[in-house]
Design a protein around this motif. Sequence first.
Motif, PDB file in Angstrom:
ATOM      1  N   ALA A   1       0.840  -1.139  -0.155  1.00  0.00           N
ATOM      2  CA  ALA A   1      -0.346   0.113   0.049  1.00  0.00           C
ATOM      3  C   ALA A   1       1.079   1.252  -0.072  1.00  0.00           C
ATOM      4  CB  ALA A   1      -0.941  -0.076   1.298  1.00  0.00           C
ATOM      5  N   GLU A   2       1.904   1.247   0.917  1.00  0.00           N
ATOM      6  CA  GLU A   2       2.823   2.283   0.524  1.00  0.00           C
ATOM      7  C   GLU A   2       3.684   2.544  -0.549  1.00  0.00           C
ATOM      8  OE1 GLU A   2       3.392   4.819   3.140  1.00  0.00           O
ATOM      9  OE2 GLU A   2       1.988   3.756   4.023  1.00  0.00           O
ATOM     10  N   ILE A   3       3.666   1.516  -1.296  1.00  0.00           N
ATOM     11  CA  ILE A   3       4.347   1.590  -2.670  1.00  0.00           C
ATOM     12  C   ILE A   3       3.231   2.457  -3.693  1.00  0.00           C
ATOM     13  CG2 ILE A   3       5.001   0.272  -4.662  1.00  0.00           C
ATOM     14  CD1 ILE A   3       7.207   0.379  -2.862  1.00  0.00           C
ATOM     15  N   PHE A   4       2.133   1.885  -3.508  1.00  0.00           N
ATOM     16  CA  PHE A   4       1.022   2.367  -4.351  1.00  0.00           C
ATOM     17  C   PHE A   4       0.533   4.063  -3.869  1.00  0.00           C
ATOM     18  CE2 PHE A   4      -0.108  -2.084  -5.540  1.00  0.00           C
ATOM     19  CZ  PHE A   4       0.101  -1.994  -6.673  1.00  0.00           C
ATOM     20  N   LYS A   5       0.842   4.226  -2.810  1.00  0.00           N
ATOM     21  CA  LYS A   5       0.586   5.550  -2.240  1.00  0.00           C
ATOM     22  C   LYS A   5       1.706   6.418  -2.832  1.00  0.00           C
ATOM     23  CE  LYS A   5       0.433   6.209   2.318  1.00  0.00           C
ATOM     24  NZ  LYS A   5       0.461   6.688   3.767  1.00  0.00           N
ATOM     25  N   ALA A   6       2.920   6.080  -3.011  1.00  0.00           N
ATOM     26  CA  ALA A   6       4.038   6.721  -3.612  1.00  0.00           C
ATOM     27  C   ALA A   6       3.860   7.008  -5.132  1.00  0.00           C
ATOM     28  CB  ALA A   6       5.229   6.246  -3.137  1.00  0.00           C
ATOM     29  N   LEU A   7       3.219   5.898  -5.616  1.00  0.00           N
ATOM     30  CA  LEU A   7       3.121   6.052  -6.876  1.00  0.00           C
ATOM     31  C   LEU A   7       1.697   6.983  -7.434  1.00  0.00           C
ATOM     32  CD1 LEU A   7       3.836   2.468  -7.853  1.00  0.00           C
ATOM     33  CD2 LEU A   7       5.168   4.501  -8.337  1.00  0.00           C
TER      34      LEU A   7
END
Length: 120
Positions: free
Chosen positions: A36-42
């Motif tokens: 989820a953190e990766i997708f938030k960054a993206l």
Amino acid sequence: MSSVNAPSLCDNEVSAEQIAALDAHLLDLDTANRLAEIFKALSDPTRLRIIGLLMEHEVCVHTLEAALSMSQSAISHQLRVLRQMNLVRFRKEGRHVYYALDDEHVELLFAQGLLHVEHG
């Protein structure tokens, strides 16, 4: 991993076999949070534009400023987020800092998302 042809699971009474089948694919909470953190960054358009620029070349911060018509501090902020998520890496050469994608997984993630957007 595709769910396109996966069987449907929905009954009034859920069997142990159905639960076991689902459990085999259930992400643990730590992995789900990291993803989820990766997708938030993206999820930020500027960060995606930066990743798009880094797809083929290592790029200096000054070049990113010019290409995106943004201030160095704004670019640096976005790059910091991408660095913290291990999406980009950097190297210093004299006074210049060059950025590149961290690895091929970032490129694949970006490319698949772009294909999905362009498909629909």
